[in-house]
Design an enzyme around this catalytic site. Structure first.
Site, PDB file in Angstrom:
ATOM      1  N   GLU A  69      18.040  42.753  21.532  1.00 18.41           N
ATOM      2  CA  GLU A  69      18.866  42.256  22.075  1.00 18.41           C
ATOM      3  C   GLU A  69      20.518  42.626  23.013  1.00 18.41           C
ATOM      4  OE1 GLU A  69      18.616  38.218  20.429  1.00 18.41           O
ATOM      5  OE2 GLU A  69      20.357  38.194  22.422  1.00 18.41           O
ATOM      6  N   GLU A  76      19.685  39.626  31.547  1.00 20.20           N
ATOM      7  CA  GLU A  76      19.732  38.479  31.577  1.00 20.20           C
ATOM      8  C   GLU A  76      21.462  38.644  32.787  1.00 20.20           C
ATOM      9  OE1 GLU A  76      20.734  36.385  28.083  1.00 20.20           O
ATOM     10  OE2 GLU A  76      18.871  35.495  27.933  1.00 20.20           O
TER      11      GLU A  76
END
Length: 126
Positions: A69, A76
């Site tokens: 994550e 991102e």
């Protein structure tokens, strides 16, 4: 890149740990999925301790999901930085990282089911 001296420097270690802690704080503050995964991990570890089953596979699965994550968050951010406009390849990169987190999460659920479920049923049903 400038070196901060010896790799064994305690000052260098604390400085690097500070950067890592800042990254964790940012992810926890900005990523809802990271917060959910942190608390699911805490719940899984506490459940493993309560059921007196081997904790290390549970901790390892939690670390894998949380690490992916964090990598997803970093990818991102980098993709948004280099490609502020919509790009097909940027979407592929983001989707692939999300898929990696999903695969790790499903694997962690499988480990939890294999380790925790039998012990939980045994404890609840006698």
């Amino acid at each position: 890149m400038k070196s901060d001296g010896s790799a064994l420097s305690l000052r260098r270690f604390w400085r690097s740990a500070g950067f890592a802690w800042a990254g964790l704080r940012h992810a926890y503050a900005s990523q809802a999925n990271f917060r959910v995964e942190v608390w699911c991990g805490v719940l899984a570890v506490l459940t493993a301790l309560w059921l007196d089953v081997t904790v290390s596979p549970v901790v390892l699965c939690c670390a894998l999901v949380l690490s992916l994550e964090l990598v997803n968050t970093a990818v991102e951010a980098i993709v948004d930085l280099v490609s502020p406009e919509w790009q097909a390849l940027a979407k592929v990169a983001k989707d692939a990282m999300a898929g990696a987190v999903l695969v790790a999460s499903v694997g962690a659920l499988g480990v939890a089911a294999a380790l925790l479920l039998p012990a939980l049923l045994h404890r609840l049903l006698g």
